[in-house]
Design a protein around this motif. Structure first.
Motif, PDB file in Angstrom:
ATOM      1  N   ARG A 100      24.622  43.909 -30.177  1.00  0.00           N
ATOM      2  CA  ARG A 100      24.185  43.932 -31.580  1.00  0.00           C
ATOM      3  C   ARG A 100      23.755  45.323 -32.032  1.00  0.00           C
ATOM      4  NH1 ARG A 100      22.811  40.629 -35.615  1.00  0.00           N
ATOM      5  NH2 ARG A 100      21.109  41.219 -36.990  1.00  0.00           N
ATOM      6  N   TYR A 101      23.189  46.117 -31.125  1.00  0.00           N
ATOM      7  CA  TYR A 101      22.634  47.408 -31.517  1.00  0.00           C
ATOM      8  C   TYR A 101      23.303  48.553 -30.759  1.00  0.00           C
ATOM      9  CZ  TYR A 101      18.950  44.356 -33.312  1.00  0.00           C
ATOM     10  OH  TYR A 101      18.261  43.373 -33.986  1.00  0.00           O
ATOM     11  N   GLY A 102      23.448  49.667 -31.455  1.00  0.00           N
ATOM     12  CA  GLY A 102      24.032  50.842 -30.824  1.00  0.00           C
ATOM     13  C   GLY A 102      24.934  51.590 -31.794  1.00  0.00           C
ATOM     14  N   VAL A 103      25.882  52.360 -31.253  1.00  0.00           N
ATOM     15  CA  VAL A 103      26.809  53.164 -32.051  1.00  0.00           C
ATOM     16  C   VAL A 103      27.965  52.267 -32.485  1.00  0.00           C
ATOM     17  CG1 VAL A 103      28.306  55.188 -32.101  1.00  0.00           C
ATOM     18  CG2 VAL A 103      26.185  55.239 -30.754  1.00  0.00           C
ATOM     19  N   LEU A 104      27.968  51.889 -33.757  1.00  0.00           N
ATOM     20  CA  LEU A 104      29.000  50.993 -34.284  1.00  0.00           C
ATOM     21  C   LEU A 104      30.270  51.750 -34.641  1.00  0.00           C
ATOM     22  CD1 LEU A 104      29.612  48.033 -35.391  1.00  0.00           C
ATOM     23  CD2 LEU A 104      29.061  49.000 -37.618  1.00  0.00           C
ATOM     24  N   ASP A 105      30.127  52.916 -35.213  1.00  0.00           N
ATOM     25  CA  ASP A 105      31.277  53.706 -35.654  1.00  0.00           C
ATOM     26  C   ASP A 105      30.948  55.180 -35.407  1.00  0.00           C
ATOM     27  OD1 ASP A 105      33.795  54.118 -36.749  1.00  0.00           O
ATOM     28  OD2 ASP A 105      33.021  54.372 -38.777  1.00  0.00           O
ATOM     29  N   GLY A 106      31.986  55.962 -35.149  1.00  0.00           N
ATOM     30  CA  GLY A 106      31.767  57.377 -34.837  1.00  0.00           C
ATOM     31  C   GLY A 106      31.687  57.635 -33.347  1.00  0.00           C
ATOM     32  N   GLY A 107      32.267  56.739 -32.566  1.00  0.00           N
ATOM     33  CA  GLY A 107      32.222  56.902 -31.111  1.00  0.00           C
ATOM     34  C   GLY A 107      32.922  58.157 -30.640  1.00  0.00           C
ATOM     35  N   HIS A 108      34.032  58.519 -31.309  1.00  0.00           N
ATOM     36  CA  HIS A 108      34.732  59.742 -30.923  1.00  0.00           C
ATOM     37  C   HIS A 108      33.904  60.983 -31.275  1.00  0.00           C
ATOM     38  CE1 HIS A 108      38.114  56.904 -30.806  1.00  0.00           C
ATOM     39  NE2 HIS A 108      38.669  57.754 -29.971  1.00  0.00           N
ATOM     40  N   THR A 109      33.232  60.930 -32.426  1.00  0.00           N
ATOM     41  CA  THR A 109      32.337  62.029 -32.793  1.00  0.00           C
ATOM     42  C   THR A 109      31.223  62.178 -31.758  1.00  0.00           C
ATOM     43  OG1 THR A 109      32.770  61.788 -35.164  1.00  0.00           O
ATOM     44  CG2 THR A 109      30.685  62.820 -34.531  1.00  0.00           C
ATOM     45  N   TYR A 110      30.641  61.042 -31.354  1.00  0.00           N
ATOM     46  CA  TYR A 110      29.555  61.058 -30.370  1.00  0.00           C
ATOM     47  C   TYR A 110      30.034  61.644 -29.041  1.00  0.00           C
ATOM     48  CZ  TYR A 110      25.539  59.206 -27.724  1.00  0.00           C
ATOM     49  OH  TYR A 110      24.420  59.069 -26.938  1.00  0.00           O
ATOM     50  N   GLU A 111      31.203  61.224 -28.585  1.00  0.00           N
ATOM     51  CA  GLU A 111      31.725  61.717 -27.310  1.00  0.00           C
ATOM     52  C   GLU A 111      32.050  63.208 -27.393  1.00  0.00           C
ATOM     53  OE1 GLU A 111      32.547  61.596 -23.386  1.00  0.00           O
ATOM     54  OE2 GLU A 111      31.715  59.953 -24.604  1.00  0.00           O
ATOM     55  N   ALA A 112      32.597  63.641 -28.521  1.00  0.00           N
ATOM     56  CA  ALA A 112      32.917  65.059 -28.687  1.00  0.00           C
ATOM     57  C   ALA A 112      31.658  65.912 -28.644  1.00  0.00           C
ATOM     58  CB  ALA A 112      33.663  65.271 -30.007  1.00  0.00           C
ATOM     59  N   ILE A 113      30.591  65.431 -29.286  1.00  0.00           N
ATOM     60  CA  ILE A 113      29.322  66.173 -29.281  1.00  0.00           C
ATOM     61  C   ILE A 113      28.785  66.281 -27.862  1.00  0.00           C
ATOM     62  CG2 ILE A 113      26.892  66.061 -29.983  1.00  0.00           C
ATOM     63  CD1 ILE A 113      27.884  64.836 -32.640  1.00  0.00           C
ATOM     64  N   LYS A 114      28.809  65.177 -27.128  1.00  0.00           N
ATOM     65  CA  LYS A 114      28.278  65.204 -25.760  1.00  0.00           C
ATOM     66  C   LYS A 114      29.097  66.133 -24.856  1.00  0.00           C
ATOM     67  CE  LYS A 114      28.309  60.704 -25.166  1.00  0.00           C
ATOM     68  NZ  LYS A 114      28.118  59.411 -24.448  1.00  0.00           N
ATOM     69  N   GLU A 115      30.408  66.171 -25.069  1.00  0.00           N
ATOM     70  CA  GLU A 115      31.267  66.982 -24.204  1.00  0.00           C
ATOM     71  C   GLU A 115      31.189  68.472 -24.525  1.00  0.00           C
ATOM     72  OE1 GLU A 115      35.314  65.831 -23.688  1.00  0.00           O
ATOM     73  OE2 GLU A 115      34.854  63.695 -23.488  1.00  0.00           O
ATOM     74  N   ARG A 116      31.008  68.829 -25.800  1.00  0.00           N
ATOM     75  CA  ARG A 116      31.178  70.230 -26.185  1.00  0.00           C
ATOM     76  C   ARG A 116      29.928  70.920 -26.744  1.00  0.00           C
ATOM     77  NH1 ARG A 116      36.474  72.046 -27.237  1.00  0.00           N
ATOM     78  NH2 ARG A 116      37.820  71.240 -25.570  1.00  0.00           N
ATOM     79  N   ARG A 117      28.812  70.216 -26.896  1.00  0.00           N
ATOM     80  CA  ARG A 117      27.675  70.881 -27.557  1.00  0.00           C
ATOM     81  C   ARG A 117      27.118  72.043 -26.743  1.00  0.00           C
ATOM     82  NH1 ARG A 117      23.294  65.951 -27.570  1.00  0.00           N
ATOM     83  NH2 ARG A 117      23.446  65.340 -25.378  1.00  0.00           N
ATOM     84  N   ASP A 118      27.327  72.027 -25.438  1.00  0.00           N
ATOM     85  CA  ASP A 118      26.857  73.152 -24.623  1.00  0.00           C
ATOM     86  C   ASP A 118      27.668  74.417 -24.900  1.00  0.00           C
ATOM     87  OD1 ASP A 118      24.951  71.562 -23.490  1.00  0.00           O
ATOM     88  OD2 ASP A 118      26.081  71.138 -21.661  1.00  0.00           O
ATOM     89  N   GLN A 119      28.813  74.253 -25.573  1.00  0.00           N
ATOM     90  CA  GLN A 119      29.653  75.418 -25.864  1.00  0.00           C
ATOM     91  C   GLN A 119      29.450  75.949 -27.288  1.00  0.00           C
ATOM     92  OE1 GLN A 119      33.796  74.725 -24.742  1.00  0.00           O
ATOM     93  NE2 GLN A 119      33.169  73.230 -23.190  1.00  0.00           N
ATOM     94  N   ILE A 120      28.534  75.343 -28.045  1.00  0.00           N
ATOM     95  CA  ILE A 120      28.237  75.836 -29.390  1.00  0.00           C
ATOM     96  C   ILE A 120      27.606  77.223 -29.274  1.00  0.00           C
ATOM     97  CG2 ILE A 120      26.885  75.449 -31.489  1.00  0.00           C
ATOM     98  CD1 ILE A 120      26.972  72.458 -30.883  1.00  0.00           C
ATOM     99  N   PRO A 121      28.092  78.194 -30.038  1.00  0.00           N
ATOM    100  CA  PRO A 121      27.492  79.536 -29.969  1.00  0.00           C
ATOM    101  C   PRO A 121      25.975  79.489 -30.170  1.00  0.00           C
ATOM    102  CG  PRO A 121      29.499  79.573 -31.273  1.00  0.00           C
ATOM    103  CD  PRO A 121      29.224  78.135 -30.966  1.00  0.00           C
ATOM    104  N   GLU A 122      25.256  80.288 -29.429  1.00  0.00           N
ATOM    105  CA  GLU A 122      23.789  80.235 -29.438  1.00  0.00           C
ATOM    106  C   GLU A 122      23.193  80.540 -30.807  1.00  0.00           C
ATOM    107  OE1 GLU A 122      22.182  82.690 -26.410  1.00  0.00           O
ATOM    108  OE2 GLU A 122      23.106  81.572 -24.757  1.00  0.00           O
ATOM    109  N   ASP A 123      23.883  81.343 -31.598  1.00  0.00           N
ATOM    110  CA  ASP A 123      23.332  81.734 -32.896  1.00  0.00           C
ATOM    111  C   ASP A 123      23.693  80.752 -34.011  1.00  0.00           C
ATOM    112  OD1 ASP A 123      26.011  82.365 -32.741  1.00  0.00           O
ATOM    113  OD2 ASP A 123      25.846  84.135 -34.035  1.00  0.00           O
TER     114      ASP A 123
END
Length: 395
Positions: A100-123
């Motif tokens: 009933r509760y959790g990520v209903l839509d945007g699962g690909h966005t969520y996975e992309a953030i988890k996989e690549r946020r460490d590569q976001i430029p520091e500034d």
């Protein structure tokens, strides 16, 4: 399960159509987004190998800072939301019900953030928008279907182009509704193929052989039903045909009786409800129950029988699905009924209807109640066993 994390901005809006539903719009830095939000409620499989997914990954780790403007964000369903304004912290309570509760839509966005946020430029700070729905009577099934329709319908159309519905088309060609099933996007026909698949999914005894697991998705999520059909095809098909052990192929000869059973329950539920109330004292009139409305012009979906009430499938499905207890496999591998399901319905229909309405009069609650699905299954199973014992005693 509660998660607390920083946010940049928050807005809360009560729905004008249902004041019990509140939508929270929050923006959070990608680096602060929790990595372990529940995702089971999302009916889509996350596939990060597609072209769209690869663009998402690049959008997260790239130098463009306007991700929250260009991306739709994520849709969450929560039991409760609290905001600590002094520290700009949000707490999202997902409870313990991952169906009933959790990520209903945007699962690909969520996975992309988890996989690549460490590569976001520091500034650079990048934000993602969270749309969080909270409401005790929120229709999760309807919201899920609405938010996931585009992918689901495209997948169904793709399956149709690959002839993966052909055996169903051929199997029901001579039924009254055989030419009324829509297999393509925007096809001008009365019945979406998803509605027929739901009736079959509820009797998937390969996946739901007893009362330990129940086919709740027959009510709560069309996308999950199609996913099951796809998985079954991937496992049990050869070329453009399902193999003999494909459960949907095995169920196909029973489709006329499945349709008849569902619509008989739909048409006779009011009568069974009145009989139950006569035995147990007065109560709400059938037509005044939430999810039920009087009608004198509508007809059933498949066989076009005139009906007096439009009844939410949340009330019907837990009864209908219970009759899979009557299926058995014959010596040649074909499926058949142990006893005529209509006769069993006539014998114990009042008990089944009582069990449903004694559980709750909210169709959303009963349609998703695993406990109720188990209870109705056991009622049918007990009646079947009683009759089997009687037959043995006669011999």
């Amino acid at each position: 399960m509660k998660m607390t994390f920083p946010i940049k901005a928050l807005r809360a809006v009560k729905s004008p159509s249902d004041p019990t539903v509140t939508t929270y719009f929050a923006w959070t830095n990608m680096r602060d987004l929790p990595a372990d939000m529940p995702t089971k409620v999302n009916p889509r499989e996350v596939n990060m190998r597609t072209t769209t997914a690869k663009k998402l990954l690049e959008a997260v780790s790239g130098t463009d800072p306007y991700f929250d403007i260009h991306n739709r964000g994520m849709v969450l369903l929560a039991n409760e939301v609290k905001f600590d304004a002094s520290n700009s912290l949000i707490t999202i309570d997902f409870d313990h019900d991952e169906d009933r509760y959790g990520v209903l839509d945007g699962g690909h966005t969520y996975e992309a953030i988890k996989e690549r946020r460490d590569q976001i430029p520091e500034d650079i700070d990048k934000y993602v928008k969270l749309e969080i729905f909270v409401g005790a009577d929120l229709d999760v099934a309807a919201l899920s279907d609405a938010r996931n329709t585009s992918v689901q319908v495209s997948d169904i159309a793709l399956f149709n182009l690959e002839d993966r519905f052909d055996f169903i088309k051929e199997g029901i060609a001579n039924e009254p509704y055989g030419q009324d099933i829509a297999y393509k996007d925007n096809e001008d026909k009365r019945i979406p193929i998803a509605d027929l698949l739901r009736l079959m999914y509820a009797f998937n005894i390969s996946r739901f052989p007893d009362d330990t697991s129940v086919p709740v998705a027959a009510y709560s999520g069309k996308a999950n039903v199609f996913k099951d059909y796809k998985n079954e095809w991937d496992k049990h098909s050869s070329g453009n045909q399902p193999t003999a052990d494909n459960i949907y192929r095995r169920l196909l000869p029973l489709v006329p009786s499945l349709v008849n059973l569902y619509e008989t329950i739909e048409l006779e539920m009011a009568e069974k409800y009145r009989d139950y109330k006569k035995m147990n004292g007065s109560g709400a009139k059938f037509g005044s129950i939430r999810g039920i409305e009087n009608t004198n012009k509508d007809r059933t979906e498949f066989l076009q029988r005139k009906k007096d009430y439009n009844i939410s499938s949340g009330f019907i499905m837990p009864i209908y699905g219970a009759f899979r207890a009557l299926l058995h496999t014959k010596g040649n591998g074909d499926l058949d009924w142990e006893f005529d399901p209509i006769q069993i319905w006539q014998a114990i229909g009042v008990t089944l209807v009582q069990t449903v309405f004694d559980t709750d009069t909210n169709p959303q609650s009963v349609g998703k109640s695993k406990t109720l699905w188990q209870a109705t299954y056991r009622i049918v199973e007990n009646e079947k066993n009683r009759r089997l014992i009687a037959k043995l005693s006669q011999k």
